[in-house]
Enzyme design. Structure first.
Site, PDB file in Angstrom:
ATOM      1  CD  GLU A  50      -7.463   4.776  -5.273  1.00  0.00           C
ATOM      2  OE1 GLU A  50      -6.693   4.291  -4.423  1.00  0.00           O
ATOM      3  OE2 GLU A  50      -8.452   5.466  -4.985  1.00  0.00           O
ATOM      4  CG  HIS A  92      -3.236   8.808  -0.909  1.00  0.00           C
ATOM      5  ND1 HIS A  92      -4.076   9.636  -0.188  1.00  0.00           N
ATOM      6  CD2 HIS A  92      -3.888   7.627  -1.018  1.00  0.00           C
ATOM      7  CE1 HIS A  92      -5.166   8.977   0.135  1.00  0.00           C
ATOM      8  NE2 HIS A  92      -5.087   7.763  -0.351  1.00  0.00           N
ATOM      9  CD  GLU A 148      -2.438   1.902  -3.429  1.00  0.00           C
ATOM     10  OE1 GLU A 148      -1.719   2.272  -2.491  1.00  0.00           O
ATOM     11  OE2 GLU A 148      -3.646   2.181  -3.501  1.00  0.00           O
ATOM     12  CG  HIS A 191      -1.866   1.071   1.360  1.00  0.00           C
ATOM     13  ND1 HIS A 191      -1.816   2.003   2.374  1.00  0.00           N
ATOM     14  CD2 HIS A 191      -2.932   1.396   0.594  1.00  0.00           C
ATOM     15  CE1 HIS A 191      -2.817   2.846   2.230  1.00  0.00           C
ATOM     16  NE2 HIS A 191      -3.507   2.510   1.167  1.00  0.00           N
TER      17      HIS A 191
HETATM   18 CA    CA Z   1      -4.962   3.843  -3.051  1.00  0.00          CA
END
Ligand code: CA
Length: 313
Positions: free
Chosen positions: A160, A69, A54, A27
């Site tokens: 993401e 992020h 990620e 993560h």
């Molecule tokens: Ca994420």
């Protein structure tokens, strides 16, 4: 003898299975040990045996996908001292207001509360220390593919698409920008080690439909999601995505399973919950390893987001 050989075969089979279970998804990298989304954090996660690394992706002013992020830069960089006066009326500095040439000048630091300057996780890497930079999504893929080449391992990526609707309102198409980088670096089908994740189901539908993405998709769910409440909802989700990413609290309350994992798997979905943090454990667990063992053996999750990729190794 035959029984013995069968059990040896079984052990070897699990040792050499293409994808171990549960998959360890680092993560934001090994963010429990180094500032999130730096290449140092990615290298450490890689070395700790993560199966997937990620990437959270946002766009710069000139449309470059960067790994970061938040859409704001306030909590993880020195933007306030390097570019004073460039904040919006709400007081925040947005990545999309800076060109890539500007973003690359920033130093990345351990996550902190901008109002107080205090570290979010006080026992992690010291705040304000080090020479870490923001990287483009492309640079990170080159870095991971470079490591795959030099080590002979096959570690996947897990981008993401952050706040697609918000990016659209800012005049930019983040999904298209992410897909262009993925295509350039050979991520195209479900055989490629890549999951695209998003909290926005409409954007996942768009990726699958209008934008023609043939690779794997994961729908991230917040605390409560009507889609995951019923078998019908889960079956409908499975028409679009390959898996779901629920919060740990949706998988188990303490050590009591909610049944979500079994219901989602019955609908053909993988389940990759977020986020196992050794320094912020759910109630009822004595250590990260304890929680990992519960999630893998009792909850039987298919994958797991963790800030500590060495937790299960
Ligand atoms: Ca994420």
């Amino acid at each position: 003898m035959r029984k013995f050989l069968a059990s040896v075969g079984c052990v070897l089979g699990s040792l050499f299975a293409a994808e171990p279970i549960p998959l360890i998804i680092a993560h934001r990298g090994a963010s429990g040990y180094l500032p999130e989304h730096t290449l140092a954090a990615k290298a450490l996660a890689y070395a700790q045996g993560a199966d997937y690394l990620e990437q959270d992706v946002v766009l710069s002013k000139d449309g470059v996908p960067v790994v970061q992020h938040d859409v704001t830069l306030d909590s993880t960089t020195d933007v306030a001292t390097r570019f004073p006066g460039r904040q919006r009326a709400d007081g925040s500095f947005y990545a999309i207001d800076f060109t890539w040439a500007e973003l690359r000048q920033l130093r990345v630091v351990e996550r902190f509360h901008p109002k107080t300057g205090k570290a979010v996780y006080p026992r992690r890497f010291p705040s304000g220390v080090g020479e870490f930079r923001i990287n483009t999504f492309e640079e990170e893929l080159q870095f991971i593919q470079g490591l795959n080449r030099s080590t002979g391992r096959k570690v996947g990526i897990y981008p993401e698409v952050k706040l697609a609707g918000w990016h659209r309102r800012e005049g930019q198409d983040i999904s298209k920008a992410v897909l262009a980088v993925l295509a350039k670096h050979g991520y195209a089908t479900k055989a490629d080690l890549c999951f695209i994740q998003s909290f926005e189901l409409e954007e996942l539908r768009r990726l699958r439909g209008e934008l023609g993405w043939k690779g794997r998709l994961v729908f991230l769910t917040g605390g409560k999601s009507t889609w995951t409440d019923t078998p019908e909802g889960l079956r409908e989700l499975a028409q679009v995505v390959d898996g779901i990413g629920p919060p740990l609290s949706a998988v188990a309350e303490g050590r009591v399973l909610t049944g979500l994992v079994a219901r989602a798997q019955a609908a053909g979905l993988q389940v990759h919950p977020y986020t196992l943090r050794n320094d912020a454990l759910p109630k009822g667990f004595g250590s990260g390893r304890d929680c990992f063992d519960f999630l893998s053996r009792e909850a039987k999750v298919d994958g797991l987001f963790t800030d500590f990729p060495d937790v299960g190794r």
